[in-house]
Design a protein around this motif. Sequence first.
Motif, mmCIF file in Angstrom:
data_model
loop_
_atom_site.group_PDB
_atom_site.id
_atom_site.type_symbol
_atom_site.label_atom_id
_atom_site.label_comp_id
_atom_site.label_asym_id
_atom_site.label_seq_id
_atom_site.Cartn_x
_atom_site.Cartn_y
_atom_site.Cartn_z
ATOM 1 N N TYR A 23 0.840 -1.200 0.000
ATOM 2 C CA TYR A 23 0.000 0.000 0.000
ATOM 3 C C TYR A 23 0.879 1.256 0.000
ATOM 4 O O TYR A 23 0.654 2.178 -0.775
ATOM 5 C CB TYR A 23 -0.930 -0.018 1.211
ATOM 6 N N GLN A 26 2.234 2.211 -3.149
ATOM 7 C CA GLN A 26 1.158 2.494 -4.097
ATOM 8 C C GLN A 26 0.892 1.323 -5.051
ATOM 9 O O GLN A 26 0.445 1.512 -6.173
ATOM 10 C CB GLN A 26 1.426 3.785 -4.865
ATOM 11 N N TYR A 28 -1.568 -0.817 -5.179
ATOM 12 C CA TYR A 28 -2.872 -0.982 -4.558
ATOM 13 C C TYR A 28 -3.563 -2.302 -4.880
ATOM 14 O O TYR A 28 -4.239 -2.854 -4.035
ATOM 15 C CB TYR A 28 -3.781 0.198 -4.923
ATOM 16 N N ALA A 31 -1.802 -4.944 -2.784
ATOM 17 C CA ALA A 31 -2.065 -4.652 -1.376
ATOM 18 C C ALA A 31 -3.477 -5.070 -1.001
ATOM 19 O O ALA A 31 -3.692 -5.701 0.043
ATOM 20 C CB ALA A 31 -1.874 -3.157 -1.102
ATOM 21 N N ARG A 32 -4.431 -4.743 -1.865
ATOM 22 C CA ARG A 32 -5.831 -5.095 -1.580
ATOM 23 C C ARG A 32 -5.985 -6.610 -1.413
ATOM 24 O O ARG A 32 -6.685 -7.079 -0.517
ATOM 25 C CB ARG A 32 -6.737 -4.580 -2.702
ATOM 26 N N TYR A 54 -8.029 -0.250 4.654
ATOM 27 C CA TYR A 54 -7.038 -0.182 3.576
ATOM 28 C C TYR A 54 -7.523 -0.867 2.299
ATOM 29 O O TYR A 54 -7.274 -0.379 1.200
ATOM 30 C CB TYR A 54 -5.703 -0.781 4.019
ATOM 31 N N CYS A 58 -7.792 1.060 -1.131
ATOM 32 C CA CYS A 58 -7.134 0.564 -2.353
ATOM 33 C C CYS A 58 -8.127 0.613 -3.506
ATOM 34 O O CYS A 58 -7.783 1.027 -4.616
ATOM 35 C CB CYS A 58 -6.632 -0.869 -2.168
#
Length: 121
Positions: A23, A26, A28, A31-32, A54, A58
């Motif tokens: 995250y 960046q 995303y 990360a998600r 989060y 994202c």
Amino acid sequence: CTAQNTQTYTHDTYTFRTALELYNKQKYNAARQYFEKYMALGKNDLLSVESEYYAADCGLQLFHQDAESKLNEFIVRNSGHPKSQQALFSLGNMYKSRKDYKKAISYYQKLDTKNLAKDQK
């Protein structure tokens, strides 16, 4: 048995930490996926709440259709959590960038500004 619990705990927090690192870089989409993996563990802990925020944020960064509703659900369920303020701020910023100032203001007005960082004020 204690060593097993420690190993599980360490592995679970590793999942969250990895998600947060992605995250912060960046990344995303990746990360998600990690945040959702942590939420799927079914723990009812602070990291699950953070993961929910989060993962929704994202989605906002990736322009997902459901991002606004997920952030609003987070805000309703976790109104006392500091990340709910961040969610309001993110939603306000999204609408500001779309030049929908009326909707942006509606989110900004819900903010408790004492919890915002200096640069956010």
